[in-house]
Structures are given as structure tokens and as C-alpha cells.
Design a protein around this motif. Structure first.
Motif, mmCIF file in Angstrom:
data_model
loop_
_atom_site.group_PDB
_atom_site.id
_atom_site.type_symbol
_atom_site.label_atom_id
_atom_site.label_comp_id
_atom_site.label_asym_id
_atom_site.label_seq_id
_atom_site.Cartn_x
_atom_site.Cartn_y
_atom_site.Cartn_z
ATOM 1 N N TRP A 81 0.848 -1.195 0.000
ATOM 2 C CA TRP A 81 0.000 0.000 0.000
ATOM 3 C C TRP A 81 0.884 1.246 0.000
ATOM 4 O O TRP A 81 1.721 1.405 0.878
ATOM 5 C CB TRP A 81 -0.900 -0.043 1.231
ATOM 6 C CG TRP A 81 -1.798 1.136 1.421
ATOM 7 C CD1 TRP A 81 -2.528 1.784 0.469
ATOM 8 C CD2 TRP A 81 -2.082 1.793 2.661
ATOM 9 N NE1 TRP A 81 -3.257 2.796 1.030
ATOM 10 C CE2 TRP A 81 -2.999 2.836 2.370
ATOM 11 C CE3 TRP A 81 -1.664 1.615 3.970
ATOM 12 C CZ2 TRP A 81 -3.484 3.682 3.359
ATOM 13 C CZ3 TRP A 81 -2.160 2.453 4.956
ATOM 14 C CH2 TRP A 81 -3.073 3.462 4.643
ATOM 15 N N PRO A 83 0.142 4.987 0.318
ATOM 16 C CA PRO A 83 -0.904 5.988 0.509
ATOM 17 C C PRO A 83 -0.554 7.295 -0.201
ATOM 18 O O PRO A 83 0.601 7.550 -0.524
ATOM 19 C CB PRO A 83 -0.940 6.198 2.029
ATOM 20 C CG PRO A 83 0.030 5.270 2.619
ATOM 21 C CD PRO A 83 0.869 4.683 1.546
ATOM 22 N N GLN A 84 -1.570 8.114 -0.368
ATOM 23 C CA GLN A 84 -1.379 9.375 -1.092
ATOM 24 C C GLN A 84 -0.338 10.264 -0.420
ATOM 25 O O GLN A 84 0.468 10.899 -1.084
ATOM 26 C CB GLN A 84 -2.712 10.119 -1.193
ATOM 27 C CG GLN A 84 -2.614 11.395 -1.999
ATOM 28 C CD GLN A 84 -3.964 12.065 -2.182
ATOM 29 O OE1 GLN A 84 -4.965 11.615 -1.640
ATOM 30 N NE2 GLN A 84 -3.995 13.125 -2.952
ATOM 31 N N GLU A 85 -0.351 10.294 0.916
ATOM 32 C CA GLU A 85 0.592 11.173 1.612
ATOM 33 C C GLU A 85 1.891 10.449 1.920
ATOM 34 O O GLU A 85 2.710 10.925 2.677
ATOM 35 C CB GLU A 85 -0.046 11.732 2.889
ATOM 36 C CG GLU A 85 -0.131 10.782 4.071
ATOM 37 C CD GLU A 85 -1.147 9.660 3.877
ATOM 38 O OE1 GLU A 85 -1.847 9.643 2.844
ATOM 39 O OE2 GLU A 85 -1.218 8.784 4.741
ATOM 40 N N SER A 87 3.229 8.488 3.863
ATOM 41 C CA SER A 87 3.347 7.897 5.207
ATOM 42 C C SER A 87 4.649 7.114 5.365
ATOM 43 O O SER A 87 4.651 5.943 5.721
ATOM 44 C CB SER A 87 2.154 6.974 5.507
ATOM 45 O OG SER A 87 0.985 7.704 5.663
ATOM 46 N N LEU A 88 5.749 7.789 5.115
ATOM 47 C CA LEU A 88 7.049 7.149 5.345
ATOM 48 C C LEU A 88 7.343 7.160 6.838
ATOM 49 O O LEU A 88 6.862 8.019 7.578
ATOM 50 C CB LEU A 88 8.132 7.906 4.583
ATOM 51 C CG LEU A 88 7.923 8.008 3.070
ATOM 52 C CD1 LEU A 88 9.073 8.783 2.430
ATOM 53 C CD2 LEU A 88 7.804 6.621 2.440
ATOM 54 N N GLN A 307 -3.828 17.012 3.390
ATOM 55 C CA GLN A 307 -2.619 16.189 3.461
ATOM 56 C C GLN A 307 -1.477 16.955 2.785
ATOM 57 O O GLN A 307 -1.145 18.038 3.224
ATOM 58 C CB GLN A 307 -2.872 14.815 2.884
ATOM 59 C CG GLN A 307 -3.897 14.076 3.739
ATOM 60 C CD GLN A 307 -4.304 12.742 3.193
ATOM 61 O OE1 GLN A 307 -4.078 12.405 2.052
ATOM 62 N NE2 GLN A 307 -4.942 11.958 4.036
#
Lengths: 355, 226
Positions: A81, A83-85, A87-88, A307
Motif C-alpha cells: 500500500w 498511501p497518497q501522503e 506515510s514514510l 494532506q
């Protein structure tokens, strides 16, 4: 290839996503405006929405049955997955992020993925200084290196410039053609979706309103109108202008737009047109030497940040526009409310809408 | 008059205090951090009751906590009698008693600091880790704890400083036995009470240095990058 099927309902707050679609292709694209439930569907497929009801079957594997009694935990779904933002993980380096989900017995594709996504120079960096585009590519690499059976990509092209967008698109097409990975891609990028996906589901208010092969959804008149109507953040009622070279329309707010021949050939005096927020370019000085036909002076009304994406509202004459920009662009242009700007739109980005 | 200064050196008092602070923190750290995580990440019936109970040592008079501990751990207490008879261990009027009293008194600080620290870790990152195949245990140790570590470390240092300054409960549970249970706080009290102002001021000076260094470290931790 086994079939995939989603028939789910997710209630959260006052919002309800009720989506049903089936496909037999490697890549499903979810298309639609912000808030239509695309990301929620990705999260449900990833197993991160415990409130989900319904069935999720991907390539013949049941992720979630009707009663939820045989719901496969997220960690065992073998999904990647992004995600758009992005999320590292902020406490890890780029390299450590990329390797987080790599299975110990997985085939090592680290070098290939690093090269394909131009991540080599970033490997030892911490993630906090990365740009939106860099973060998105790291998130994509992390998801791919997980060696998933299903890639879930949320706006993988949004923060990328044209060159990187093409590079990522080529990489994803290569994955589609040379691996067993299936993909569900959320994207506003019609051209990328057409190049990548075998099946497109257009969502509006949490429901699939039209679906099919991209050639049908994005090129046939009625379907294209529906898709753009749903996805276009800028919508105007216009009348075909008698002035100029015969390719102009005038909005109710008094803005003259140069449009494509297809709109003029509709042989209607008044119609509705739409422009995607991502197709609107913002300039802080009057541009010159542009290929874009529409360059309209205006003023910033406000900036809404969702975001890592900024939606810039602007006025031209009595019309209101919204542009979808990266946070980097907003910072670089130093955009602020009441600031004078130029709204730049290609004629081909103005699409006719269904009435 | 017999004061702390004459009975034992300031160095001994300082070392005992540091030892009590470290042991008290170690005694309750695991439970407090786990409880902080639970309160931050889980919803369950009676959660607000647990949160209130956790805070009790902070809001009750320390002497009241000391009396309760004495009743529990004293030779005739439920736990104290069992410890004495079964294991031959005596807690009250030993430095272990001081450490236990300090642990109880500083427990709420670490729970609350941990709860806040875990609460600030974006659940989104845990979700991503889980989707990448990480088990719950790995999500906790590879993502949640590293991201919460500054806040948890801050809580540990706060608990330590609270522990070394503990007085009310400690004097009841551990007494004030020079060389055995006299910590800095007890030493300051007995020196001042005994008219040995010079020793009291010296011990206060040591306390200030200890508290300053601990707080400096804690603040430094909070300022550090993740």
C-alpha cells in the motif's frame, strides 16, 4: 487470471461508501473527485477498515467475506500500500523505509527498483527533507519491494513532474506486464489511467457510477462526459462566443476561454464545460511564450491544504477556479490570499459536460 | 546532635538517592509504559476509571500513600507478612521500601507521559507497517516505540526525578535510617530539623544539581530529532 470482485460498504461518520465492481484485468483504476471514497476502498482492501461490510475477492483470493468472519488480517493480505501522503517512517532512512516490508525470502529487486524510480541519491537520507514527489516514489518502492500480490497505489502520479510521472508510469506498466502483481490505482490522471489500467471504475459520492475499459470510459462521448463531470472541480456554464477565431466561449462570470474544436462542433449555443483542478496552472507573473491558450488574470481567494496537496481557490472576473498544487509549489510561489495570479489552462483541458 | 552529616557522608546519601531513583523507575517502568500504551491505543470499558486510579498517587497526600503502603507491606500487612514468611524478605525500613514508595509516587508521571507519547504516533504509520506484513509485535517495536521513545524517555527521567525527591511516603515506609534509608529529601529534613543548616544546604545543592541535570537531559531528549 482469476476474477476480482469488490462489493463493500464502509460507514464512517456521516459518509458512506457503497461500491461494487468486478474486473478480470491486472490493473483496476479508481477515478473520481476528492471525497468520493477511492482511498477508503484502498484501505478496506488493505484490511485497515475494520468497519467494512461486504465481500472483497482479489484474483480469486477472499480477503473479506460477507459476514466478516473470515477477514484476512492486513499483515497477511500480501498487499503493498502506497498511501497518497506516502506515510514514510520518519525515524528511518530512505533505504530502511524501502526495505521495511521486504520478505526475507523475497527475490531481491532492490537495485532494479531503486534505478527505475531514480532513488539512488536519496538512499541514505532521512525522509523528513524529501519533497512530495520523492516521498511518493519511496512509498511506491517500499510497496513494490514488499513483493505483494496486490499493489494499492493512491495517487502515485500526483506530486510528480512530467518526466518523473512518465518514468513511474513506465515502471508500473513494466510491473503489470512482467510480474504477477495485481494493482488497484487511484488517480486523477486520465492519460496515465488509460495507459495503465484494464478496467476503470468511476466513483461519485461513494458509488461506482460507470465502469469498464478505459477506452470506453475515457473516450466515448457519454462516458467521458460522465467521468469528467464527476471529476472536474471547475465547472462553468458557457455560451459560444461570436468573437475571435470561433473557438471561444464565455462563462456566465464573463471569462472568455479558448476551447477545443470538439466543443464548438457540438453546435450548441450554450453548454457546460469542466476543467480538472490538476489541469489548472497558476502563475504569479504574467506568462509569455506559452502554448496554453488561456491565460487569465485573477486573484487568490484562499488555500485549502489536504494532506500534502493544496487546493488554491482563485477568482477571474466573476468566476471561481480551483487549482490542485503540491505544497512545494505553493511554497515556491509564496501563494497567499488576495495575491494577483494568472490562471493558465490548455484548451484541450476544457471538456464538455453532460447537462 | 547526631545529624546526617555526622552519621554518613553526603556522597553516601547522594548515591543511595540515585540508587532509589533508578530502582524505583526500573520497578514500575514496564507496567507504566505498557499501561500508557494501552490507554493511548485501546478503548475499553472502565478506561476513565483506570485513568483516574492511575492518577491517585499524584493527587493524594503522599503521607496517605505511605500509610497505605505500610499497611500493605508492613510485617502485619497482607503482602508484607507473606513476603516475610515465604521469602524471608523485609521491605519496610529498608532502602527497598524507599524505592517502592518512590515507584508508586512516580508511576502516574510515566503512565501519563507514555500515554501522551504513544498517542502522538500517527496510527497511519502503524497501518502502513501492518499492510507491509509486520506483525503487531513488530509494528510496536519497529514503528510505535521508536516514534514514541522521546516522550517515553522524558517520562522515565521525570519519574526518576520525582522518585529522588520523594519524602512523605518514603519516610513512613522506609523510615529515616542514616546510611540505610536516608535519601536526599529525608537528609535535608533531618539536618534542618537538627539545626545542621550547613549540611541541609549542601544536600539541597546536590538535589538541585541532580534535578537540574535530569531535567536538562529530559528536555534535551525532547528537543532531539526522532
Amino acid at each position: 487470471m482469476s476474477g476480482s470482485h469488490i462489493d463493500l460498504r464502509v460507514d464512517y461518520g456521516a459518509t458512506c461508501v457503497r461500491a461494487r465492481t468486478s474486473w478480470n484485468t491486472s490493473v483496476l483504476a479508481l477515478f473520481g473527485p476528492s471525497g468520493s471514497g477511492k482511498s477508503t476502498i484502498l484501505e478496506a482492501v488493505a484490511g485497515l477498515r475494520p468497519e467494512v461490510q461486504g465481500t472483497i475477492t482479489i484474483d480469486g483470493r477472499d480477503f473479506h467475506d460477507h459476514k466478516g468472519v473470515s477477514s484476512v488480517p492486513s499483515s497477511r493480505r500480501r498487499v503493498g500500500w502506497a498511501p497518497q501522503e506516502a506515510s514514510l517512517f520518519p525515524h528511518l532512512t530512505v533505504r530502511q523505509n524501502m526495505l521495511f516490508g521486504r520478505p526475507s525470502d523475497g527475490v531481491d529487486r532492490f537495485e532494479d527498483v531503486t534505478d527505475a524510480l531514480s532513488l539512488g541519491p536519496l538512499l541514505i537520507r532521512r525522509v523528513e527533507g524529501l519533497s512530495g514527489g520523492e516521498r511518493q516514489r519511496v512509498a511506491l518502492a517500499r510497496a513494490v519491494l514488499r513483493v505483494p500480490s496486490l499493489l494499492l497505489l493512491d495517487e502515485p502520479f500526483a506530486p510528480l513532474d512530467a518526466e518523473l510521472r512518465d518514468r513511474v508510469l513506465t515502471f508500473l506498466c513494466s510491473l503489470r506486464d512482467h510480474s504477477d502483481m495485481r494493482m488497484i490505482v487511484v488517480s486523477h490522471d486520465m492519460n496515465a489511467v488509460q495507459a495503465l489500467a484494464g478496467h476503470v471504475a468511476v466513483l461519485d459520492a461513494g458509488k461506482v457510477v460507470i465502469e469498464g475499459p478505459p477506452a470506453h470510459v475515457f473516450t466515448e462521448g457519454e462516458a467521458l462526459s460522465i467521468a469528467v463531470s464527476i471529476g472536474a472541480e471547475n465547472r462553468f456554464s458557457v455560451i459560444v462566443s461570436e468573437d475571435g477565431d470561433g473557438r471561444s466561449v464565455m462563462t456566465e462570470g464573463g471569462t472568455v476561454l479558448v476551447v477545443s474544436d470538439a466543443i464548438i462542433k457540438a453546435e450548441r449555443r450554450s453548454l457546460h464545460v469542466g476543467v480538472r483542478a490538476e489541469d489548472v496552472i497558476v502563475a504569479v507573473q504574467e506568462p509569455s511564450g506559452l502554448s496554453a491558450r488561456n491565460c487569465i488574470p485573477g486573484r487568490v481567494l484562499g488555500i485549502h491544504v489536504d494532506q500534502e496537496v493544496a487546493y488554491v481557490r482563485m477568482s477571474t472576473n466573476n468566476d471561481e477556479w480551483v487549482a490542485r498544487l503540491s505544497m512545494e509549489a505553493v511554497t515556491a510561489l509564496d501563494l497567499a490570499a488576495k495575491m494577483p495570479v494568472w490562471v493558465v489552462v490548455k484548451a484541450s483541458a476544457i471538456h464538455p459536460l453532460r447537462d | 546532635m547526631m545529624t546526617v552529616a555526622t552519621a554518613v557522608s553526603i556522597g553516601d546519601v547522594t548515591w543511595l538517592t540515585v540508587r532509589v531513583g533508578l530502582v524505583s523507575t526500573a520497578l514500575m517502568a514496564l507496567l507504566a509504559i505498557a499501561l500508557g500504551y494501552l490507554l493511548a491505543r485501546r478503548s475499553f470499558r472502565g478506561k476513565s476509571l483506570v485513568q483516574t486510579l492511575v492518577m491517585l498517587p499524584m493527587v493524594l497526600p503522599p503521607v496517605a500513600v505511605g500509610v497505605a503502603l505500610l499497611l500493605l507491606l508492613g510485617q502485619n500487612g497482607v503482602l508484607g507478612a507473606w513476603l516475610n514468611e515465604s521469602l524471608g524478605v523485609r521491605v519496610v525500613f529498608t532502602w527497598w521500601g524507599a524505592a517502592i514508595a518512590a515507584a508508586i509516587m512516580s508511576f502516574p508521571l510515566l503512565v501519563r507521559a507514555s500515554e501522551a507519547a504513544f498517542g502522538e504516533v500517527p496510527r497511519r504509520l502503524e497501518h502502513v507497517a501492518s499492510s507491509l506484513g509486520a506483525s503487531r509485535l513488530r509494528v510496536f517495536f519497529a514503528v510505535t516505540l521508536p516514534l514514541a521513545k522521546r516522550g517515553v524517555a522524558y517520562g522515565l527521567v521525570l519519574a526518576f526525578t520525582r522518585g529522588i525527591g520523594e519524602f512523605g511516603a518514603t519516610i513512613l515506609v522506609a523510615g529515616n535510617i542514616p546510611g540505610e534509608t536516608t535519601t536526599l529529601a529525608l537528609g535535608i529534613y533531618s539536618s534542618f530539623d537538627g539545626g545542621d543548616d550547613a549540611t541541609a544546604l549542601s544536600l539541597i545543592g546536590v538535589s538541585v544539581v541532580l534535578a537540574f541535570v535530569s531535567t536538562w537531559i529530559a528536555e534535551g531528549w525532547l528537543r532531539r530529532r526522532t
